[in-house]
Design a protein around this motif. Structure first.
Motif, PDB file in Angstrom:
ATOM      1  N   ILE A   1     -36.371 128.032  63.033  1.00  0.00           N
ATOM      2  CA  ILE A   1     -37.095 129.205  63.538  1.00  0.00           C
ATOM      3  C   ILE A   1     -37.137 130.354  62.537  1.00  0.00           C
ATOM      4  N   LEU A   2     -36.438 130.211  61.415  1.00  0.00           N
ATOM      5  CA  LEU A   2     -36.370 131.308  60.444  1.00  0.00           C
ATOM      6  C   LEU A   2     -37.730 131.661  59.866  1.00  0.00           C
ATOM      7  N   LEU A   3     -38.551 130.655  59.563  1.00  0.00           N
ATOM      8  CA  LEU A   3     -39.853 130.935  58.950  1.00  0.00           C
ATOM      9  C   LEU A   3     -40.733 131.765  59.868  1.00  0.00           C
ATOM     10  N   LEU A   4     -40.698 131.412  61.161  1.00  0.00           N
ATOM     11  CA  LEU A   4     -41.501 132.167  62.127  1.00  0.00           C
ATOM     12  C   LEU A   4     -40.962 133.589  62.286  1.00  0.00           C
ATOM     13  N   LEU A   5     -39.648 133.722  62.373  1.00  0.00           N
ATOM     14  CA  LEU A   5     -39.047 135.045  62.513  1.00  0.00           C
ATOM     15  C   LEU A   5     -39.295 135.915  61.272  1.00  0.00           C
ATOM     16  N   LYS A   6     -39.290 135.257  60.111  1.00  0.00           N
ATOM     17  CA  LYS A   6     -39.610 135.998  58.880  1.00  0.00           C
ATOM     18  C   LYS A   6     -41.025 136.551  58.941  1.00  0.00           C
ATOM     19  N   ARG A   7     -41.938 135.745  59.475  1.00  0.00           N
ATOM     20  CA  ARG A   7     -43.338 136.177  59.563  1.00  0.00           C
ATOM     21  C   ARG A   7     -43.485 137.344  60.525  1.00  0.00           C
ATOM     22  N   ILE A   8     -42.781 137.251  61.647  1.00  0.00           N
ATOM     23  CA  ILE A   8     -42.823 138.350  62.617  1.00  0.00           C
ATOM     24  C   ILE A   8     -42.274 139.629  61.984  1.00  0.00           C
ATOM     25  N   GLY A   9     -41.136 139.498  61.310  1.00  0.00           N
ATOM     26  CA  GLY A   9     -40.535 140.662  60.655  1.00  0.00           C
ATOM     27  C   GLY A   9     -41.434 141.245  59.590  1.00  0.00           C
ATOM     28  N   HIS A  10     -42.088 140.376  58.837  1.00  0.00           N
ATOM     29  CA  HIS A  10     -43.002 140.810  57.773  1.00  0.00           C
ATOM     30  C   HIS A  10     -44.150 141.637  58.359  1.00  0.00           C
ATOM     31  N   LEU A  11     -44.758 141.125  59.440  1.00  0.00           N
ATOM     32  CA  LEU A  11     -45.864 141.845  60.072  1.00  0.00           C
ATOM     33  C   LEU A  11     -45.386 143.145  60.721  1.00  0.00           C
ATOM     34  N   LYS A  12     -44.192 143.113  61.300  1.00  0.00           N
ATOM     35  CA  LYS A  12     -43.613 144.317  61.895  1.00  0.00           C
ATOM     36  C   LYS A  12     -43.535 145.442  60.866  1.00  0.00           C
ATOM     37  N   VAL A  13     -43.076 145.099  59.657  1.00  0.00           N
ATOM     38  CA  VAL A  13     -42.941 146.102  58.591  1.00  0.00           C
ATOM     39  C   VAL A  13     -44.307 146.568  58.103  1.00  0.00           C
ATOM     40  N   LEU A  14     -45.202 145.619  57.816  1.00  0.00           N
ATOM     41  CA  LEU A  14     -46.517 145.960  57.270  1.00  0.00           C
ATOM     42  C   LEU A  14     -47.357 146.789  58.235  1.00  0.00           C
ATOM     43  N   LYS A  15     -47.288 146.462  59.523  1.00  0.00           N
ATOM     44  CA  LYS A  15     -48.114 147.147  60.520  1.00  0.00           C
ATOM     45  C   LYS A  15     -47.401 148.319  61.190  1.00  0.00           C
ATOM     46  N   GLY A  16     -46.145 148.562  60.786  1.00  0.00           N
ATOM     47  CA  GLY A  16     -45.414 149.677  61.361  1.00  0.00           C
ATOM     48  C   GLY A  16     -45.134 149.510  62.841  1.00  0.00           C
ATOM     49  N   ILE A  17     -44.899 148.272  63.276  1.00  0.00           N
ATOM     50  CA  ILE A  17     -44.640 147.992  64.696  1.00  0.00           C
ATOM     51  C   ILE A  17     -43.165 148.232  65.003  1.00  0.00           C
ATOM     52  N   LEU A  18     -42.884 148.897  66.103  1.00  0.00           N
ATOM     53  CA  LEU A  18     -41.507 149.169  66.501  1.00  0.00           C
ATOM     54  C   LEU A  18     -41.056 148.129  67.520  1.00  0.00           C
ATOM     55  N   LEU A  19     -40.074 147.299  67.149  1.00  0.00           N
ATOM     56  CA  LEU A  19     -39.503 146.310  68.059  1.00  0.00           C
ATOM     57  C   LEU A  19     -38.015 146.634  68.207  1.00  0.00           C
ATOM     58  N   TYR A  20     -37.633 147.237  69.315  1.00  0.00           N
ATOM     59  CA  TYR A  20     -36.254 147.643  69.525  1.00  0.00           C
ATOM     60  C   TYR A  20     -35.473 146.577  70.288  1.00  0.00           C
ATOM     61  N   GLY A  21     -34.164 146.598  70.106  1.00  0.00           N
ATOM     62  CA  GLY A  21     -33.289 145.788  70.932  1.00  0.00           C
ATOM     63  C   GLY A  21     -32.820 144.491  70.314  1.00  0.00           C
ATOM     64  N   PHE A  22     -33.350 144.112  69.129  1.00  0.00           N
ATOM     65  CA  PHE A  22     -32.946 142.830  68.533  1.00  0.00           C
ATOM     66  C   PHE A  22     -31.451 142.836  68.216  1.00  0.00           C
ATOM     67  N   GLU A  23     -30.905 143.996  67.845  1.00  0.00           N
ATOM     68  CA  GLU A  23     -29.493 144.074  67.463  1.00  0.00           C
ATOM     69  C   GLU A  23     -28.551 143.800  68.645  1.00  0.00           C
ATOM     70  N   LYS A  24     -29.086 143.840  69.881  1.00  0.00           N
ATOM     71  CA  LYS A  24     -28.239 143.661  71.066  1.00  0.00           C
ATOM     72  C   LYS A  24     -28.208 142.217  71.571  1.00  0.00           C
ATOM     73  N   ILE A  25     -29.011 141.347  70.994  1.00  0.00           N
ATOM     74  CA  ILE A  25     -29.096 139.984  71.528  1.00  0.00           C
ATOM     75  C   ILE A  25     -28.206 139.033  70.741  1.00  0.00           C
ATOM     76  N   SER A  26     -27.886 137.911  71.356  1.00  0.00           N
ATOM     77  CA  SER A  26     -26.942 136.973  70.744  1.00  0.00           C
ATOM     78  C   SER A  26     -27.483 136.338  69.469  1.00  0.00           C
ATOM     79  N   LEU A  27     -28.800 136.190  69.361  1.00  0.00           N
ATOM     80  CA  LEU A  27     -29.385 135.620  68.149  1.00  0.00           C
ATOM     81  C   LEU A  27     -29.032 136.457  66.922  1.00  0.00           C
ATOM     82  N   ASN A  28     -29.004 137.772  67.092  1.00  0.00           N
ATOM     83  CA  ASN A  28     -28.645 138.644  65.983  1.00  0.00           C
ATOM     84  C   ASN A  28     -27.195 138.434  65.561  1.00  0.00           C
TER      85      ASN A  28
END
Length: 399
Positions: free
Chosen positions: A39-66
């Motif tokens: 799942i890393l490749l997909l998550l990398k893509r999501i993170g990449h778009l989040k940064v480029l588009k300035g999208i705010l995704l909160y709460g990842f630090e609170k989940i077990s995957l992190n």
């Protein structure tokens, strides 16, 4: 899947990649033994778009995957033999891009890991893309995250200087390197000499802003050209944001400051009728810059920033945020102009500048404008968490 993600807008990304789905993914990994690499490749893509588009995704630090990511990063970093460098890089990129609150221990590992990638100088396209990705992820480490100089300064200086001589980085990679460094100014003012006088940020940003301002076609209609145009506009916006941080944080003034102000004015004038996001960023940069005593009010007047905001505040389409930033700009200028100088020559110069400022504001009917916004001041204070004055005289220079 990457192609599908690329086409998603902000709301679609937020609705699909949320806390519930991340928690389900963590459960599958833990219970079914699914390899994290799947799942890393997909998550990398999501993170990449989040940064480029300035999208705010909160709460990842609170989940077990992190927590899984953090554990794997520490374990991989500690390995003396058979370390999987590719896995470590992917984990670091995901961790930085998807998190808002970063662990100091993990950040230190990630900065070291990603700077090793960013230092590569091979000219083939694949390596350039890896370098760009590493610098892009570094650029989104928030300014409030304190990082020790020894972890990054030598490397980031070398990256910027090498590009200035050989032009080896992509435009996005070069901007990202600067953004990472400028953000460190918030917690480390000792960087000012390096940034302003050794690496010449204002000069470099001016050149990049002027080149992008000429390249972006705000009237573009052809669908096949829209993608490229969007990338250039996104890059222009990033340079404006970084320039605004520089003007706000850097207290070490040189002659390049005023030229940077002029280039932001030019970007605003090109974008004002077709891209309000860029216009708003320019206004915010000037509003913040007035708080920096080393940004001269004279430069803001001479280089066109004052006239620009006076013109803008007349517009019927002005949104609340731009009203707030414009009023803050003039209120802060008024406060600056009331501060008396210790030396006779400087004091005389200040009085002449006050007179010019007052005449310009009077000429533009500024008093009538402020009066028209008077009823909105409480709302603006509530919306933007700032203390705009209710006394109309506080928005004027007393001559």
């Amino acid at each position: 899947m990457n192609e599908i993600v690329d086409k998603m807008n902000e709301n679609e990304i937020k609705s699909i990649f949320n806390k519930e789905i991340f928690n389900k993914t963590s459960k599958i990994i833990e219970e079914k033994g699914l390899l994290i690499e799947n799942i890393l490749l997909l998550l990398k893509r999501i993170g990449h778009l989040k940064v480029l588009k300035g999208i705010l995704l909160y709460g990842f630090e609170k989940i077990s995957l992190n927590k899984i990511f953090e554990k794997m990063i520490i374990e991989e970093e500690k390995k003396k033999e058979r370390k999987n460098e590719k896995l470590l890089i992917d984990l670091c990129e995901c961790y930085i891009s998807l998190n808002y609150l970063l662990s100091p221990e993990i950040v230190s590992i990630c900065v070291h890991c990603l700077l090793k990638v960013a230092m590569r100088k091979e000219e083939n396209e694949e390596i350039q893309k890896e370098v760009e990705m590493a610098l892009l992820e570094l650029s989104c480490i928030d300014e409030f995250n304190e990082i020790e100089q020894e972890l990054y300064l030598t490397e980031i200086k070398a990256i910027i200087k090498y590009h200035q001589e050989y032009h080896n980085l992509t435009q996005l990679a070069y901007q990202s390197a600067w953004q990472f460094l400028i953000y460190r100014l918030h917690t480390d003012k000792s960087l000012e000499e390096v940034i302003a006088n050794e690496l010449h940020f204002a000069r470099e940003a001016t050149r990049e802003l002027e080149e992008l301002t000429k390249c972006v076609d705000y009237q573009i209609k052809e669908e096949k050209e829209k993608g490229k145009n969007t990338e250039e506009m996104s890059l222009l916006l990033r340079w404006l944001q970084t320039s605004g941080k520089f003007l706000f944080y850097c207290r070490l003034r040189n002659e390049e400051y005023s030229v940077l102000i002029e280039s932001i004015v030019k970007a605003f004038r090109e974008a004002k009728d077709n891209c309000r996001g860029i216009s708003s960023e320019c206004i915010e940069s000037f509003s913040n810059s007035v708080n920096n005593r080393n940004v001269k009010v004279e430069d803001l007047l001479k280089r066109g920033a004052v006239c620009l905001i006076l013109e803008e505040i007349h517009r019927p389409t002005l949104n609340d945020e731009m009203v707030y930033e414009s009023l803050t700009f003039f209120m802060n200028i008024s406060e600056r102009m009331k501060e008396k100088e210790d030396f006779p020559f400087e004091e005389a110069k200040r009085k002449r500048l006050k007179r010019k400022m007052f005449e310009k504001m009077e000429e533009e009917g500024f008093e009538d404008i402020i009066t028209s916004f008077y009823e909105l001041l409480d709302f603006l204070n509530e919306s933007f968490h700032h203390d705009l004055q209710l006394d109309i005289s506080d928005y004027f220079v007393d001559v």
